[in-house]
Design a protein around this motif. Sequence first.
Motif, mmCIF file in Angstrom:
data_model
loop_
_atom_site.group_PDB
_atom_site.id
_atom_site.type_symbol
_atom_site.label_atom_id
_atom_site.label_comp_id
_atom_site.label_asym_id
_atom_site.label_seq_id
_atom_site.Cartn_x
_atom_site.Cartn_y
_atom_site.Cartn_z
ATOM 1 N N THR A 50 20.304 -24.219 -65.746
ATOM 2 C CA THR A 50 20.574 -23.102 -66.399
ATOM 3 C C THR A 50 19.984 -22.889 -67.929
ATOM 4 O O THR A 50 19.734 -23.911 -68.548
ATOM 5 C CB THR A 50 21.893 -22.517 -66.452
ATOM 6 O OG1 THR A 50 22.717 -23.598 -67.487
ATOM 7 C CG2 THR A 50 22.660 -22.657 -65.196
ATOM 8 N N GLN A 52 21.464 -21.306 -70.522
ATOM 9 C CA GLN A 52 22.385 -21.545 -71.445
ATOM 10 C C GLN A 52 22.969 -23.193 -71.429
ATOM 11 O O GLN A 52 23.103 -23.653 -72.348
ATOM 12 C CB GLN A 52 23.911 -21.068 -70.956
ATOM 13 C CG GLN A 52 24.792 -21.139 -71.939
ATOM 14 C CD GLN A 52 24.315 -20.349 -73.193
ATOM 15 O OE1 GLN A 52 23.810 -19.190 -73.386
ATOM 16 N NE2 GLN A 52 24.459 -20.813 -74.411
ATOM 17 N N GLN A 84 17.820 -19.109 -77.627
ATOM 18 C CA GLN A 84 18.860 -19.124 -77.284
ATOM 19 C C GLN A 84 19.913 -20.082 -77.752
ATOM 20 O O GLN A 84 21.042 -20.174 -78.215
ATOM 21 C CB GLN A 84 19.225 -19.408 -75.506
ATOM 22 C CG GLN A 84 20.706 -18.705 -74.945
ATOM 23 C CD GLN A 84 20.740 -17.242 -75.088
ATOM 24 O OE1 GLN A 84 19.969 -16.446 -74.531
ATOM 25 N NE2 GLN A 84 21.631 -16.923 -75.755
ATOM 26 N N SER A 109 13.851 -11.208 -69.929
ATOM 27 C CA SER A 109 13.747 -12.616 -69.510
ATOM 28 C C SER A 109 12.109 -12.955 -69.349
ATOM 29 O O SER A 109 11.316 -12.110 -69.664
ATOM 30 C CB SER A 109 14.328 -12.796 -68.001
ATOM 31 O OG SER A 109 13.484 -11.960 -66.925
ATOM 32 N N GLY A 169 15.506 -21.341 -62.541
ATOM 33 C CA GLY A 169 16.457 -20.543 -62.963
ATOM 34 C C GLY A 169 16.190 -19.980 -64.587
ATOM 35 O O GLY A 169 16.579 -18.649 -64.850
ATOM 36 N N THR A 173 16.576 -15.693 -66.218
ATOM 37 C CA THR A 173 17.611 -15.356 -67.317
ATOM 38 C C THR A 173 17.263 -14.582 -68.318
ATOM 39 O O THR A 173 16.470 -15.055 -69.178
ATOM 40 C CB THR A 173 18.382 -16.705 -67.554
ATOM 41 O OG1 THR A 173 18.792 -17.412 -66.307
ATOM 42 C CG2 THR A 173 19.627 -16.366 -68.158
#
Length: 249
Positions: A50, A52, A84, A109, A169, A173
Amino acid sequence: MTTFILVHGAWHGGWCFDRVTALLRDAGHDVLAPDLPGMGGSEEELARVTLQGWADFVADLCRAASSQPVVLAGHSRGGIVISQAAEAAPEAVGALVYICAMMLPDGMSRASFRASEPANAAYDGFVSPTAGGHGSLITGEDPEKLFAQRSPPDAAAAAMSRLVAEPEGPRLTALSLSPGRWGSIPRTYVECTDDRVIPLASQRRMQALCPGTRRLTLAADHSPFLSRPHELAACLIASTPETRSAAPA
């Protein structure tokens, strides 16, 4: 002395910065150029990656750095990772550097930005999904003509032979960024004028979407760590908080 943390782009690994890492260390700096977790993994491993998770991994490296705050730099897709990560740990990041990278605003994204751009047929022709659809691969002959056409041929070919599967992924995002955290950190965008992966017009559009970013320009392809390593190292050093504060207005 500054600690630089260099985050690679799609399909690459920390190895892509080897020449720049050596130059920065010769100048007296500490450098980390990690491989992001899950790169080149099985379909199950790719599916677990991911944005994150990558951001937390990089944020932890920033917090643990021997000298703080660090200069956090990302190449290409690495831009969304450093953004991020900076949102997660702004206290540990003194400056952000986007190297022909995806520098996107809150709520956007990589995939949505790409969908709003003109088609890049040359790029699309080299990207194929993995068998299970949880990642992508660079396929086709001579991808260095897209990624590294201005780089030394032997170095470009060697780099292309090391590319691995990229998780799908993170690019899907949307970023979650705030003015008081990510937005409070000085940003530099190193644009590359001969980039065939992220054309200069796209790089300039991202700079317009994130006002307040300082611009540095290299006559380079999408792999300035191969085609312009000395100049890229100089750009990184020029982006340290100390150097920026000492520069004339």
